[in-house]
Design an enzyme around this catalytic site. Structure first.
Site, PDB file in Angstrom:
ATOM      1  N   LYS A  30       0.855  -1.189   0.000  1.00 29.12           N
ATOM      2  CA  LYS A  30       0.000   0.000   0.000  1.00 29.12           C
ATOM      3  C   LYS A  30       0.895   1.246   0.000  1.00 29.12           C
ATOM      4  O   LYS A  30       1.005   1.957   0.995  1.00 29.12           O
ATOM      5  CB  LYS A  30      -0.948  -0.031   1.205  1.00 29.12           C
TER       6      LYS A  30
HETATM    7  C1  PLP Z   1      -6.070  -1.682  -3.966  1.00 29.15           C
HETATM    8  C2  PLP Z   1      -6.611  -2.487  -2.834  1.00 29.15           C
HETATM    9  N1  PLP Z   1      -6.927  -3.779  -3.037  1.00 29.15           N
HETATM   10  C3  PLP Z   1      -7.415  -4.557  -2.048  1.00 29.15           C
HETATM   11  C4  PLP Z   1      -7.618  -4.058  -0.790  1.00 29.15           C
HETATM   12  C5  PLP Z   1      -8.147  -4.955   0.299  1.00 29.15           C
HETATM   13  O1  PLP Z   1      -7.155  -5.277   1.236  1.00 29.15           O
HETATM   14  P1  PLP Z   1      -7.508  -5.592   2.735  1.00 29.15           P
HETATM   15  O2  PLP Z   1      -8.550  -6.624   2.708  1.00 29.15           O
HETATM   16  O3  PLP Z   1      -6.249  -6.081   3.334  1.00 29.15           O
HETATM   17  O4  PLP Z   1      -7.993  -4.326   3.328  1.00 29.15           O
HETATM   18  C6  PLP Z   1      -7.323  -2.723  -0.531  1.00 29.15           C
HETATM   19  C7  PLP Z   1      -7.580  -2.163   0.787  1.00 29.15           C
HETATM   20  O5  PLP Z   1      -6.873  -1.776   1.532  1.00 29.15           O
HETATM   21  C8  PLP Z   1      -6.783  -1.924  -1.566  1.00 29.15           C
HETATM   22  O6  PLP Z   1      -6.462  -0.642  -1.359  1.00 29.15           O
END
Ligand code: PLP
Length: 328
Positions: free
Chosen positions: A160
């Site tokens: 992220k």
């Molecule tokens: C681009 C993206 N994909 C998927 C997710 C889902 O990830 P998570 O379930 O760990 O929040 C997120 C969320 O944070 C995201 O920003």
């Protein structure tokens, strides 16, 4: 939904707890100019019956954060367990009795011009009350974006990384301006990658399918929760394989997963109904299972949860006291 923060919120910044209005970064901060930060998103769910706030899979989120920070060579000088203790204390100091979104952010903090990074790192943890991000009860209309998902060998989407979210921000904003609730991004191979801020699942002929992590997607922790719940509770293994755009149009069910969106059903995609245009049975069942598991209503999933108020362990208390003594 947007969550605009109250300036009286207590945040964790510069190694101590302080009101958000006193937490500032300089305008030459490296991450502000070049996007050189890594953030996380963690949820804590309030259960009104148990009068408890449960942080969901906190250690796993912090483990992922530290690993992803490593990609940018940002050092977080704490273990995931210490970060969980700092977070639990932050939630107590804010006396939250509602659902909360927790936003850890680590960043390159040098105050200078010049893109190459050095070893000046900082981190903060902010927590704020947060409701539904998308209307999960009635389902959403998603649109396939004309923006392609970033690639691993340009900016790794599995981390992220702040700068990478320009890709999500443009897709998400354009989708909303075009009348959709959220964007679905294809990768450079033309396969379905994920939503702007969430992973995607499809149900076809009774099979649960999601793109593999090698398709330029974030390795979502909610994605993992859903795969586990489907296997444990519904005896349904998830098939990880590439998904074509046109498969979205003939899917029986579709849904997004993510910390912010939880499990949000997609009932229309690109102006076409998904299945019968209503929330499908597998989606509905998984949505309920996820909600029960994250609010501590199912004992068997309690190892996913860190209770904030009642069941503080002696170890948590020691860690929190240690931080008070050393850092405040
Ligand atoms: C681009 C993206 N994909 C998927 C997710 C889902 O990830 P998570 O379930 O760990 O929040 C997120 C969320 O944070 C995201 O920003």
């Amino acid at each position: 939904m947007r969550a605009d923060a109250d300036p009286n919120l207590v945040v964790y910044f510069d190694g101590r707890y302080m009101p958000m209005r006193d937490a500032h970064v300089g305008i030459l901060t490296h991450a502000l100019h070049y996007g050189t930060g890594v953030f996380e998103g963690i949820r804590a769910h309030w259960d009104d019956v148990q009068k408890e706030l449960f942080i969901l899979r906190s250690n796993e989120h912090y483990e992922r954060w530290k690993q992803n920070c490593g990609i940018l060579r940002i050092d977080i000088p704490h273990t995931p367990e210490e970060l969980t203790a700092i977070t639990a204390e932050l939630l107590r100091r804010n006396a939250f009795k509602t659902n909360v979104y927790i936003r850890p952010l680590a960043y390159k903090c040098a105050q200078r011009v010049g893109v190459a990074t050095d070893d000046q790192d900082a981190f903060t943890i902010i927590a704020l009350p947060f409701g539904e991000y998308l209307p999960a009860d009635k389902g959403v209309h998603a649109g396939v974006s004309s923006w392609r998902r970033i690639q691993d060998n340009a900016i790794p989407p599995r981390a992220k990384i702040c700068g990478a979210y320009v890709n999500s921000a443009m897709a998400s904003a354009d989708a909303r301006l075009s009348g959709f609730d959220e964007a679905i991004l294809l990768n450079e191979n033309g396969h379905v990658a994920e939503g702007a801020t969430c992973n995607i699942f499809m149900v076809r002929k009774g099979k649960l399918i999601t793109p593999p992590v090698s398709e330029n997607v974030l390795e979502g922790i909610t994605r993992d929760c859903i795969m586990r719940l489907a296997a444990w509770e519904l005896n349904l293994e998830t098939l990880e394989r590439p998904i074509d755009r046109s498969e979205l149009y003939i899917a029986d069910e579709l849904f997004f997963t993510g910390t912010a969106v939880a499990l949000t059903p997609i009932v229309r995609v690109d102006h076409r109904f998904v299945g019968k245009g209503v929330i499908g049975p597998i989606t509905r069942r998984l949505q309920q299972l996820y909600s029960d598991a994250t609010c501590g209503r199912v004992k068997v999933h309690h190892n996913w949860l860190t209770p904030v108020y009642q069941a503080q362990t002696a170890e948590d208390q020691d860690l929190a006291l240690h931080h008070e003594a050393v850092l405040v």
